[in-house]
Design an enzyme around this catalytic site. Structure first.
Site, PDB file in Angstrom:
ATOM      1  N   GLY A 155       2.176   2.272  10.871  1.00 44.83           N
ATOM      2  CA  GLY A 155       2.852   3.352  10.528  1.00 44.83           C
ATOM      3  C   GLY A 155       3.642   3.671  11.912  1.00 44.83           C
ATOM      4  N   LYS A 203       0.215   4.277  -0.167  1.00 46.53           N
ATOM      5  CA  LYS A 203      -0.537   5.420   0.218  1.00 46.53           C
ATOM      6  C   LYS A 203      -0.219   6.777  -0.577  1.00 46.53           C
ATOM      7  CE  LYS A 203      -0.318   3.322   4.893  1.00 46.53           C
ATOM      8  NZ  LYS A 203      -0.192   3.498   6.133  1.00 46.53           N
ATOM      9  N   ASN A 239       0.919  -1.139   0.083  1.00 47.92           N
ATOM     10  CA  ASN A 239      -0.099  -0.029   0.050  1.00 47.92           C
ATOM     11  C   ASN A 239       0.669   1.172  -0.134  1.00 47.92           C
ATOM     12  OD1 ASN A 239      -1.788   2.028   0.616  1.00 47.92           O
ATOM     13  ND2 ASN A 239      -2.179   1.209   2.596  1.00 47.92           N
ATOM     14  N   SER A 256       3.004  -2.009  10.234  1.00 48.57           N
ATOM     15  CA  SER A 256       4.343  -2.233  10.358  1.00 48.57           C
ATOM     16  C   SER A 256       4.946  -3.610  10.338  1.00 48.57           C
ATOM     17  CB  SER A 256       4.544  -1.884  12.090  1.00 48.57           C
ATOM     18  OG  SER A 256       4.320  -0.396  12.305  1.00 48.57           O
ATOM     19  N   GLU A 298      -7.147   4.977   7.715  1.00 45.01           N
ATOM     20  CA  GLU A 298      -6.855   6.475   7.494  1.00 45.01           C
ATOM     21  C   GLU A 298      -8.142   6.905   6.636  1.00 45.01           C
ATOM     22  OE1 GLU A 298      -2.931   5.868   5.532  1.00 45.01           O
ATOM     23  OE2 GLU A 298      -2.281   5.065   7.419  1.00 45.01           O
ATOM     24  N   GLU A 349      -6.060  -4.786  10.468  1.00 39.85           N
ATOM     25  CA  GLU A 349      -4.774  -3.719  10.738  1.00 39.85           C
ATOM     26  C   GLU A 349      -5.091  -3.087  12.100  1.00 39.85           C
ATOM     27  OE1 GLU A 349      -2.730  -2.295   6.798  1.00 39.85           O
ATOM     28  OE2 GLU A 349      -4.392  -1.208   6.887  1.00 39.85           O
ATOM     29  N   HIS A 397      -9.633   1.567   4.769  1.00 41.63           N
ATOM     30  CA  HIS A 397      -8.452   1.789   5.376  1.00 41.63           C
ATOM     31  C   HIS A 397      -8.666   2.601   6.519  1.00 41.63           C
ATOM     32  CE1 HIS A 397      -4.403   2.774   6.524  1.00 41.63           C
ATOM     33  NE2 HIS A 397      -4.061   1.636   5.914  1.00 41.63           N
TER      34      HIS A 397
HETATM   35  P1  PGA Z   1       2.642   0.327   7.732  1.00 41.87           P
HETATM   36  O1  PGA Z   1       1.060   0.486   7.080  1.00 41.87           O
HETATM   37  O2  PGA Z   1       3.012  -1.174   7.108  1.00 41.87           O
HETATM   38  O3  PGA Z   1       3.396   1.490   7.122  1.00 41.87           O
HETATM   39  O4  PGA Z   1       2.166   0.053   9.052  1.00 41.87           O
HETATM   40  C1  PGA Z   1       0.090  -0.737   6.701  1.00 41.87           C
HETATM   41  C2  PGA Z   1      -1.195  -0.160   6.053  1.00 41.87           C
HETATM   42  O5  PGA Z   1      -1.702   1.128   6.627  1.00 41.87           O
HETATM   43  O6  PGA Z   1      -1.753  -0.525   5.276  1.00 41.87           O
END
Ligand code: PGA
Length: 248
Positions: free
Chosen positions: A171, A11, A9, A209, A96, A165, A94
Protein backbone atom coordinates in the site's frame (compact mmCIF):
# COMPACT_ATOMS: atom_id res chain seq x y z
CA UNK A 1 4.09 -25.72 -15.28
CA UNK A 2 2.52 -24.09 -12.19
CA UNK A 3 0.72 -21.41 -14.23
CA UNK A 4 0.07 -18.02 -12.71
CA UNK A 5 -2.31 -17.27 -9.86
CA UNK A 6 -3.64 -13.72 -9.49
CA UNK A 7 -5.55 -12.89 -6.30
CA UNK A 8 -7.29 -9.66 -5.42
CA UNK A 9 -7.29 -8.74 -1.73
CA UNK A 10 -10.10 -6.27 -1.20
CA UNK A 11 -9.17 -5.74 2.46
CA UNK A 12 -11.87 -3.78 4.37
CA UNK A 13 -13.33 -2.13 1.29
CA UNK A 14 -16.63 -2.48 -0.51
CA UNK A 15 -20.39 -2.33 -0.12
CA UNK A 16 -23.19 -4.34 -1.69
CA UNK A 17 -23.48 -1.78 -4.48
CA UNK A 18 -19.74 -1.29 -5.05
CA UNK A 19 -19.04 -5.05 -5.04
CA UNK A 20 -21.78 -5.72 -7.56
CA UNK A 21 -20.43 -3.04 -9.89
CA UNK A 22 -16.79 -4.16 -9.53
CA UNK A 23 -17.52 -7.86 -10.05
CA UNK A 24 -19.82 -7.21 -12.96
CA UNK A 25 -17.14 -5.07 -14.67
CA UNK A 26 -14.45 -7.69 -14.02
CA UNK A 27 -16.60 -10.57 -15.26
CA UNK A 28 -17.69 -8.63 -18.33
CA UNK A 29 -14.10 -7.85 -19.29
CA UNK A 30 -12.48 -11.12 -18.34
CA UNK A 31 -12.87 -13.39 -21.36
CA UNK A 32 -11.00 -16.70 -21.36
CA UNK A 33 -8.33 -16.84 -18.68
CA UNK A 34 -5.17 -18.85 -18.97
CA UNK A 35 -4.18 -18.00 -15.42
CA UNK A 36 -6.06 -18.80 -12.20
CA UNK A 37 -7.71 -15.82 -10.53
CA UNK A 38 -9.58 -15.12 -7.30
CA UNK A 39 -10.93 -12.28 -5.21
CA UNK A 40 -10.73 -12.32 -1.40
CA UNK A 41 -13.72 -10.37 -0.12
CA UNK A 42 -14.71 -9.23 3.39
CA UNK A 43 -16.60 -11.99 5.25
CA UNK A 44 -20.06 -10.30 5.22
CA UNK A 45 -19.97 -10.26 1.42
CA UNK A 46 -19.13 -13.94 0.88
CA UNK A 47 -22.74 -14.86 0.07
CA UNK A 48 -23.09 -11.98 -2.37
CA UNK A 49 -19.79 -12.75 -4.08
CA UNK A 50 -20.56 -16.49 -4.20
CA UNK A 51 -23.79 -15.71 -6.03
CA UNK A 52 -22.21 -13.23 -8.44
CA UNK A 53 -19.20 -15.44 -9.23
CA UNK A 54 -21.15 -18.65 -9.67
CA UNK A 55 -20.36 -20.27 -13.02
CA UNK A 56 -17.45 -17.89 -13.68
CA UNK A 57 -13.72 -18.59 -13.84
CA UNK A 58 -13.05 -16.25 -10.92
CA UNK A 59 -12.64 -18.11 -7.61
CA UNK A 60 -13.91 -16.87 -4.27
CA UNK A 61 -11.51 -16.21 -1.41
CA UNK A 62 -11.65 -15.02 2.20
CA UNK A 63 -9.19 -12.81 4.05
CA UNK A 64 -8.78 -14.69 7.35
CA UNK A 65 -9.93 -17.81 9.16
CA UNK A 66 -10.12 -18.77 12.82
CA UNK A 67 -7.44 -21.02 14.31
CA UNK A 68 -10.27 -22.84 16.12
CA UNK A 69 -12.88 -25.27 14.86
CA UNK A 70 -15.99 -23.86 16.59
CA UNK A 71 -17.20 -22.49 19.91
CA UNK A 72 -16.80 -19.45 22.13
CA UNK A 73 -14.68 -17.24 19.86
CA UNK A 74 -16.81 -14.13 19.39
CA UNK A 75 -16.30 -12.42 16.07
CA UNK A 76 -14.33 -15.22 14.46
CA UNK A 77 -15.20 -17.14 11.31
CA UNK A 78 -14.38 -20.85 11.05
CA UNK A 79 -13.03 -22.75 8.07
CA UNK A 80 -16.23 -24.80 7.88
CA UNK A 81 -18.27 -21.59 7.68
CA UNK A 82 -16.08 -20.41 4.80
CA UNK A 83 -16.61 -23.74 3.09
CA UNK A 84 -20.37 -23.22 3.26
CA UNK A 85 -19.86 -20.35 0.81
CA UNK A 86 -17.66 -22.39 -1.56
CA UNK A 87 -14.56 -20.45 -0.56
CA UNK A 88 -11.58 -21.82 -2.50
CA UNK A 89 -8.74 -19.68 -1.09
CA UNK A 90 -8.14 -17.97 2.23
CA UNK A 91 -5.44 -15.41 3.01
CA UNK A 92 -3.69 -16.35 6.25
CA UNK A 93 -1.17 -14.33 8.23
CA UNK A 94 -1.41 -11.12 6.22
CA UNK A 95 1.03 -8.57 7.64
CA UNK A 96 -1.93 -6.38 8.66
CA UNK A 97 -3.18 -9.28 10.83
CA UNK A 98 0.29 -9.91 12.23
CA UNK A 99 0.86 -6.18 12.87
CA UNK A 100 -2.53 -4.91 14.10
CA UNK A 101 -3.88 -8.11 15.66
CA UNK A 102 -0.68 -9.57 17.05
CA UNK A 103 -0.91 -12.82 15.10
CA UNK A 104 2.05 -15.03 15.84
CA UNK A 105 3.79 -17.57 13.61
CA UNK A 106 2.16 -20.34 15.67
CA UNK A 107 -1.35 -18.90 15.21
CA UNK A 108 -0.75 -18.50 11.50
CA UNK A 109 0.37 -22.15 11.31
CA UNK A 110 -2.79 -23.25 13.16
CA UNK A 111 -4.98 -21.23 10.78
CA UNK A 112 -3.27 -22.91 7.84
CA UNK A 113 -4.13 -26.30 9.37
CA UNK A 114 -7.79 -25.33 9.78
CA UNK A 115 -8.07 -24.12 6.21
CA UNK A 116 -6.40 -27.24 4.80
CA UNK A 117 -8.60 -29.56 6.79
CA UNK A 118 -11.69 -27.82 5.37
CA UNK A 119 -10.35 -28.21 1.83
CA UNK A 120 -9.55 -24.50 1.46
CA UNK A 121 -6.20 -23.45 0.01
CA UNK A 122 -4.46 -21.08 2.42
CA UNK A 123 -2.49 -18.20 0.91
CA UNK A 124 0.21 -17.86 3.53
CA UNK A 125 1.62 -14.34 3.71
CA UNK A 126 5.23 -13.73 4.74
CA UNK A 127 7.48 -10.72 4.57
CA UNK A 128 9.97 -8.52 6.31
CA UNK A 129 9.54 -4.97 7.60
CA UNK A 130 11.71 -2.13 6.37
CA UNK A 131 13.88 -2.19 9.47
CA UNK A 132 14.36 -5.95 9.12
CA UNK A 133 15.42 -5.51 5.48
CA UNK A 134 17.80 -2.72 6.41
CA UNK A 135 19.29 -4.90 9.14
CA UNK A 136 19.93 -7.68 6.60
CA UNK A 137 17.32 -9.94 8.20
CA UNK A 138 15.01 -10.51 5.23
CA UNK A 139 15.98 -14.13 4.63
CA UNK A 140 15.95 -15.06 8.32
CA UNK A 141 12.50 -13.51 8.85
CA UNK A 142 10.73 -15.14 5.90
CA UNK A 143 12.39 -18.49 6.61
CA UNK A 144 11.25 -18.37 10.23
CA UNK A 145 7.69 -17.51 9.16
CA UNK A 146 7.56 -20.34 6.62
CA UNK A 147 9.27 -22.84 8.94
CA UNK A 148 6.44 -22.49 11.48
CA UNK A 149 3.89 -23.37 8.79
CA UNK A 150 5.97 -26.28 7.48
CA UNK A 151 6.50 -27.69 10.95
CA UNK A 152 2.80 -27.69 11.78
CA UNK A 153 1.59 -28.95 8.43
CA UNK A 154 4.10 -31.60 7.32
CA UNK A 155 3.48 -33.14 3.92
CA UNK A 156 0.31 -31.03 3.40
CA UNK A 157 2.66 -28.15 2.70
CA UNK A 158 2.43 -28.87 -1.01
CA UNK A 159 -1.24 -27.79 -0.86
CA UNK A 160 -0.59 -24.19 0.18
CA UNK A 161 0.09 -20.98 -1.71
CA UNK A 162 2.86 -18.74 -0.39
CA UNK A 163 2.66 -14.96 -0.80
CA UNK A 164 5.85 -12.99 -0.32
CA UNK A 165 4.74 -9.51 0.72
CA UNK A 166 7.50 -7.20 1.92
CA UNK A 167 5.71 -5.10 4.54
CA UNK A 168 7.40 -1.90 3.30
CA UNK A 169 5.85 -2.41 -0.14
CA UNK A 170 2.23 -2.92 0.93
CA UNK A 171 0.00 0.00 0.00
CA UNK A 172 3.00 2.33 -0.16
CA UNK A 173 3.60 2.48 -3.90
CA UNK A 174 7.07 1.03 -3.25
CA UNK A 175 7.61 -2.34 -4.92
CA UNK A 176 10.34 -4.89 -4.49
CA UNK A 177 12.41 -4.86 -7.68
CA UNK A 178 12.01 -8.00 -9.79
CA UNK A 179 15.49 -9.10 -8.62
CA UNK A 180 14.66 -8.52 -4.95
CA UNK A 181 11.43 -10.48 -5.30
CA UNK A 182 13.08 -13.33 -7.20
CA UNK A 183 15.84 -13.57 -4.62
CA UNK A 184 13.38 -14.10 -1.76
CA UNK A 185 11.13 -16.39 -3.81
CA UNK A 186 14.16 -18.59 -4.60
CA UNK A 187 14.95 -18.84 -0.88
CA UNK A 188 11.36 -19.85 -0.14
CA UNK A 189 11.33 -22.36 -3.02
CA UNK A 190 14.49 -24.00 -1.65
CA UNK A 191 12.95 -24.22 1.81
CA UNK A 192 9.79 -25.82 0.38
CA UNK A 193 11.90 -28.28 -1.65
CA UNK A 194 13.71 -29.38 1.47
CA UNK A 195 10.34 -30.01 3.15
CA UNK A 196 8.34 -31.68 0.40
CA UNK A 197 8.93 -33.74 -2.71
CA UNK A 198 6.02 -31.82 -4.27
CA UNK A 199 7.34 -28.31 -3.61
CA UNK A 200 7.38 -27.47 -7.31
CA UNK A 201 3.63 -27.27 -7.38
CA UNK A 202 3.39 -24.63 -4.62
CA UNK A 203 2.72 -21.23 -6.20
CA UNK A 204 4.80 -18.44 -4.65
CA UNK A 205 3.08 -15.16 -5.48
CA UNK A 206 4.31 -11.63 -4.88
CA UNK A 207 2.35 -8.87 -3.17
CA UNK A 208 3.07 -5.22 -2.42
CA UNK A 209 2.00 -2.41 -4.74
CA UNK A 210 1.71 -4.70 -7.76
CA UNK A 211 0.07 -2.80 -10.59
CA UNK A 212 -0.05 -2.44 -14.35
CA UNK A 213 3.31 -0.64 -14.40
CA UNK A 214 5.41 -3.31 -12.67
CA UNK A 215 3.51 -6.61 -13.02
CA UNK A 216 5.08 -7.84 -16.26
CA UNK A 217 8.64 -7.57 -14.94
CA UNK A 218 7.76 -9.19 -11.62
CA UNK A 219 5.80 -12.01 -13.25
CA UNK A 220 8.68 -12.71 -15.65
CA UNK A 221 10.85 -13.94 -12.77
CA UNK A 222 11.20 -17.72 -12.70
CA UNK A 223 9.93 -18.13 -9.15
CA UNK A 224 7.22 -15.45 -9.19
CA UNK A 225 4.06 -17.42 -9.84
CA UNK A 226 1.50 -14.65 -9.60
CA UNK A 227 0.35 -11.76 -7.46
CA UNK A 228 -1.59 -10.84 -4.35
CA UNK A 229 -3.02 -7.50 -5.28
CA UNK A 230 -4.55 -4.95 -2.93
CA UNK A 231 -5.27 -1.44 -4.22
CA UNK A 232 -5.20 -2.33 -7.92
CA UNK A 233 -7.77 -5.10 -7.37
CA UNK A 234 -10.39 -2.48 -6.48
CA UNK A 235 -10.23 -0.99 -9.99
CA UNK A 236 -11.75 -3.30 -12.61
CA UNK A 237 -9.66 -2.00 -15.50
CA UNK A 238 -6.38 -2.36 -13.65
CA UNK A 239 -7.24 -5.78 -12.24
CA UNK A 240 -8.23 -6.95 -15.73
CA UNK A 241 -4.98 -5.68 -17.17
CA UNK A 242 -3.08 -7.63 -14.50
CA UNK A 243 -5.01 -10.79 -15.43
CA UNK A 244 -4.08 -10.21 -19.06
CA UNK A 245 -0.42 -9.71 -18.18
CA UNK A 246 -0.42 -12.93 -16.16
CA UNK A 247 -2.09 -14.83 -18.97
CA UNK A 248 0.60 -14.02 -21.56
P1 PGA B 1 -1.23 -3.50 -2.16
O1 PGA B 1 -1.66 -4.63 -1.11
O2 PGA B 1 -1.25 -4.15 -3.53
O3 PGA B 1 -2.25 -2.42 -2.01
O4 PGA B 1 0.15 -3.08 -1.80
C1 PGA B 1 -1.23 -5.97 -1.24
C2 PGA B 1 -1.66 -6.76 -0.04
O5 PGA B 1 -1.60 -6.23 1.08
O6 PGA B 1 -2.09 -7.93 -0.15
Amino acid sequence: MRGKLMVGNWKMNGSLAANAALLSDILAGMGELSCRAAVCVPAPYLAQAQRLLSGSALWLGAQDVSAHDAGAYTGEVSADMLRDFAVRYCIVGHSERRQYHGETDAQVAAKVQRALSAGITPIVCLGESLSEREAGLTEAVVKRQLAAVIQANGHCISEIVVAYEPVWAIGTGLTASPDQAQQVHAVLRAQLRAASAHAERVPIVYGGSMGAANAADLLAQPDVDGGLIGGAALRATEFLSLLTTASC
